[in-house]
Motif scaffolding. Sequence first.
Motif, PDB file in Angstrom:
ATOM      1  N   MET A   1       0.818  -1.201   0.000  1.00 32.26           N
ATOM      2  CA  MET A   1       0.000   0.000   0.000  1.00 32.26           C
ATOM      3  C   MET A   1       0.858   1.259   0.000  1.00 32.26           C
ATOM      4  N   SER A   2       1.896   1.310   0.820  1.00 29.94           N
ATOM      5  CA  SER A   2       2.719   2.519   0.875  1.00 29.94           C
ATOM      6  C   SER A   2       3.515   2.691  -0.414  1.00 29.94           C
ATOM      7  N   GLN A   3       3.818   1.584  -1.100  1.00 26.11           N
ATOM      8  CA  GLN A   3       4.536   1.691  -2.366  1.00 26.11           C
ATOM      9  C   GLN A   3       3.653   2.340  -3.432  1.00 26.11           C
ATOM     10  N   ASN A   4       2.379   2.002  -3.437  1.00 24.68           N
ATOM     11  CA  ASN A   4       1.438   2.632  -4.364  1.00 24.68           C
ATOM     12  C   ASN A   4       1.264   4.110  -4.045  1.00 24.68           C
ATOM     13  N   PHE A   5       1.204   4.435  -2.754  1.00 23.89           N
ATOM     14  CA  PHE A   5       1.089   5.836  -2.333  1.00 23.89           C
ATOM     15  C   PHE A   5       2.318   6.619  -2.775  1.00 23.89           C
ATOM     16  N   ALA A   6       3.488   6.026  -2.623  1.00 22.25           N
ATOM     17  CA  ALA A   6       4.722   6.687  -3.039  1.00 22.25           C
ATOM     18  C   ALA A   6       4.730   6.930  -4.542  1.00 22.25           C
ATOM     19  N   ARG A   7       4.240   5.996  -5.305  1.00 25.21           N
ATOM     20  CA  ARG A   7       4.175   6.170  -6.761  1.00 25.21           C
ATOM     21  C   ARG A   7       3.207   7.283  -7.136  1.00 25.21           C
TER      22      ARG A   7
END
Length: 137
Positions: A1-7
């Motif tokens: 989830m945080s990787q998608n937010f970072a993207r």
Amino acid sequence: MSQNFARIVLVLTVAFFATFFLWPILQILKEGFIDANAHFTWHYITALLADPLYREGLGNSFLLACATTSLAFIVAMPLAFISDRFLFPGKTSSVSLVLVPMILPPFVGAIGIKQIFGQYGAVNALIIALGGTRWGR
């Protein structure tokens, strides 16, 4: 989830800078190489570079930019190294002072905008002087 937010944050940041930084620069460059008939031309650039006054100004600007960047690098690199590697009295204060040039311009800009567009600013004074409102008369 945080990787998608970072993207998502990355994409939004890139879009922001592309819109408000790159797009105006590209428009300015386009105007320098495209004539009134929408054809590519070197005329504007060659006319600019043919004038010795503009050439000298361009050269002086380049030398000033190089000198300023070099001086800032010569001063900042040892200070950054010392600040990173060592603990010393006043380190927190000196690190805070480094941030002042990055924090101060928005405040100065806000004061300027208020002086121009505020209730007693230049724009309202002009509107009143031109008779655009009934408050001033």
